[in-house]
Design a protein around this motif. Sequence first.
Motif, short mmCIF file in Angstrom:
data_model
loop_
_atom_site.label_atom_id
_atom_site.label_comp_id
_atom_site.label_asym_id
_atom_site.label_seq_id
_atom_site.Cartn_x
_atom_site.Cartn_y
_atom_site.Cartn_z
N ILE A 32 0.85 -1.20 0.00
CA ILE A 32 0.00 0.00 0.00
C ILE A 32 0.88 1.25 0.00
O ILE A 32 1.71 1.43 0.89
CB ILE A 32 -0.93 0.03 1.23
N GLU A 33 0.70 2.08 -1.00
CA GLU A 33 1.56 3.25 -1.17
C GLU A 33 0.70 4.52 -1.24
O GLU A 33 -0.28 4.57 -1.98
CB GLU A 33 2.42 3.07 -2.45
N ALA A 34 1.10 5.53 -0.46
CA ALA A 34 0.33 6.77 -0.40
C ALA A 34 0.42 7.58 -1.69
O ALA A 34 -0.53 8.26 -2.08
CB ALA A 34 0.83 7.62 0.78
N LYS A 35 1.57 7.49 -2.36
CA LYS A 35 1.76 8.33 -3.55
C LYS A 35 1.26 7.62 -4.82
O LYS A 35 0.83 6.47 -4.77
CB LYS A 35 3.25 8.66 -3.69
N ASP A 36 1.39 8.30 -5.95
CA ASP A 36 0.90 7.72 -7.21
C ASP A 36 1.94 6.86 -7.92
O ASP A 36 1.73 6.44 -9.05
CB ASP A 36 0.39 8.83 -8.15
N LYS A 37 3.06 6.62 -7.25
CA LYS A 37 4.08 5.73 -7.84
C LYS A 37 4.86 5.03 -6.75
O LYS A 37 4.95 5.52 -5.61
CB LYS A 37 5.03 6.54 -8.74
N LEU A 38 5.45 3.89 -7.12
CA LEU A 38 6.29 3.14 -6.17
C LEU A 38 7.71 3.70 -6.18
O LEU A 38 8.10 4.41 -7.10
CB LEU A 38 6.33 1.67 -6.57
N GLY A 39 8.49 3.36 -5.17
CA GLY A 39 9.92 3.72 -5.18
C GLY A 39 10.34 4.67 -4.07
O GLY A 39 11.49 4.67 -3.67
N GLY A 40 9.39 5.51 -3.59
CA GLY A 40 9.75 6.47 -2.54
C GLY A 40 10.89 7.38 -3.00
O GLY A 40 10.77 8.03 -4.05
N LEU A 41 11.99 7.36 -2.27
CA LEU A 41 13.13 8.23 -2.61
C LEU A 41 13.81 7.82 -3.92
O LEU A 41 14.55 8.60 -4.51
CB LEU A 41 14.18 8.17 -1.48
N ILE A 42 13.55 6.58 -4.35
CA ILE A 42 14.24 6.07 -5.55
C ILE A 42 13.38 6.22 -6.80
O ILE A 42 12.22 5.81 -6.82
CB ILE A 42 14.65 4.59 -5.34
#
Length: 464
Positions: A32-42
């Motif tokens: 589950i990811e809050a943003k519209d893409k995976l990866g966070g800082l990466i």
Amino acid sequence: MSITIIGGGFAGLSVANALKGKGVNPKEISVIEAKDKLGGLIDTIQEKGYTIETGPEGYRGTSIGIQKLIQYAELEDQVIPSTKISESLRYIVKKGKLRKLPSGPFSAITTTVFSPKTKIRILLEPFIKPQDIPEETIGSFVSRRFGKGLDPLVDAFISGVYAGDHHSLVIDYVYPEAKQLEMKYGSVIKGGIAMMKQLKKAKKQEQGNTKQEKKEKPPYLLTFKQGLKQSIDAMAKGTNTLLNQEVVKLEQEKQKYLVVTKQKTIEAENVIIATSPNALQNINVFGEKPKIRTREAKVAIVSLGYDVKQFKKPPKGYGFLAPSEEERFVLGILFSSQIFPHKAPEGKTLLRCFIGGIRHPERAEMSNEKLVQNAIEEVKDLLKAKGEPEYTHVQKHYRGISQLEKGHNKVLDYKKQIETQYPGVHFTGLGWTGISTDHLSRQALQIADKITNKKMMIPTPQNN
Ligand SMILES: Cc1cc2nc3c(=O)[nH]c(=O)nc-3n(C[C@H](O)[C@H](O)[C@H](O)COP(=O)(O)OP(=O)(O)OC[C@H]3O[C@@H](n4cnc5c(N)ncnc54)[C@H](O)[C@@H]3O)c2cc1C
């Protein structure tokens, strides 16, 4: 088995990948990811022939955790190793000029980066009495063991890796291994030698037992044909990924955990909290929002693409770091296309300038124009570039790198308390027990081991 991972950055996806590698069906894993893409800082950006990483330049090739994750993600044939020159040639700024850092025992003796007094003091380390100082800072630890002469190097190294201050970061949390060597062997050097001997012996035994072919030495750093984003996508492959879903609550109901987002509730037997301690403050965890906090270093990265002809001597090697006493605008510059030549078009060079950190958070907040202008001035002055770069890119991380400083034991105590009280709940992510992808990849393997080796029995809450 149902496993829910909160946070789709490197840490969360490493756990997903490790679980898949250990035979868990990816359909049983929800990310589950809050943003519209995976990866966070990466993330990896490809523009005008340049490849820019938004976070780390690459992963550490010698890391067992990273090696396993590559194997599990089936990325072996996609790996691009760092160049040999970048592994052996690094610089530090001293009196306004770049000086080569020693790359081995011989160059450590001949280098002019350290004074003769500093070199002698380093050699005396095995004779310095061990002391167990609670929450000692890295700066104090190194000065006490190796002398004050190493201070500018440690200062530059810590601001390069953590964007942090070596007089604030605590050795027990950041490099517990160094502290353990002092406690166990009485000296970091003596302990280091003993550890190396043990490793060599173990390797020999393993080779003797299995008659393995001699393996090629892994590169210091590695990336993938499509950059680090390729590893993010490969690690997430097959899992049930939910984007734009911020987790707001984690609760227990009978034999299950409930992970609640603004849109839905997901049931799980195992929950992996893969956010930083600060991000957790926005989640109601078993009845309350955690009152834990770490300082975070803001970082801006200015990437500059030049024609090599703009340099009298084009930059060679890994890059340089700048100790604070040099009062430079940048914390350091990575020679990105020297590490991975495919990152710039033929005849061009790509530099990544790191700015801000704990030393100068206000700089990371400057306008893009000012950041680029100041970075160009540094390149002109230190690398003798002529004219303007043909390509510029600015990346800002305002929720940057967590700092493991004095009082971090409260964060660790909270983690321990939740993990003990709620079996099947695990923590990972930047800022709990480490910040590097090497650390997080090893942690992911440990969590996957715990989940797959043990059938967790979740106790029913008292009031149910
Ligand atoms: C400039 C820079 C350079 C770096 N260089 C290196 C390096 O050279 N080597 C190295 O090993 N490491 C490096 N790092 C560190 C490396 O980037 C991190 O170790 C790694 O990316 C951390 O991954 P993470 O998943 O823990 O955190 P993040 O990448 O921050 O991911 C956490 C994710 O959780 C999500 N999230 C947060 N709250 C919620 C919620 N309530 N619900 C759902 N989702 C949520 C966030 O949106 C985010 O996507 C660098 C970092 C930076 C910033």
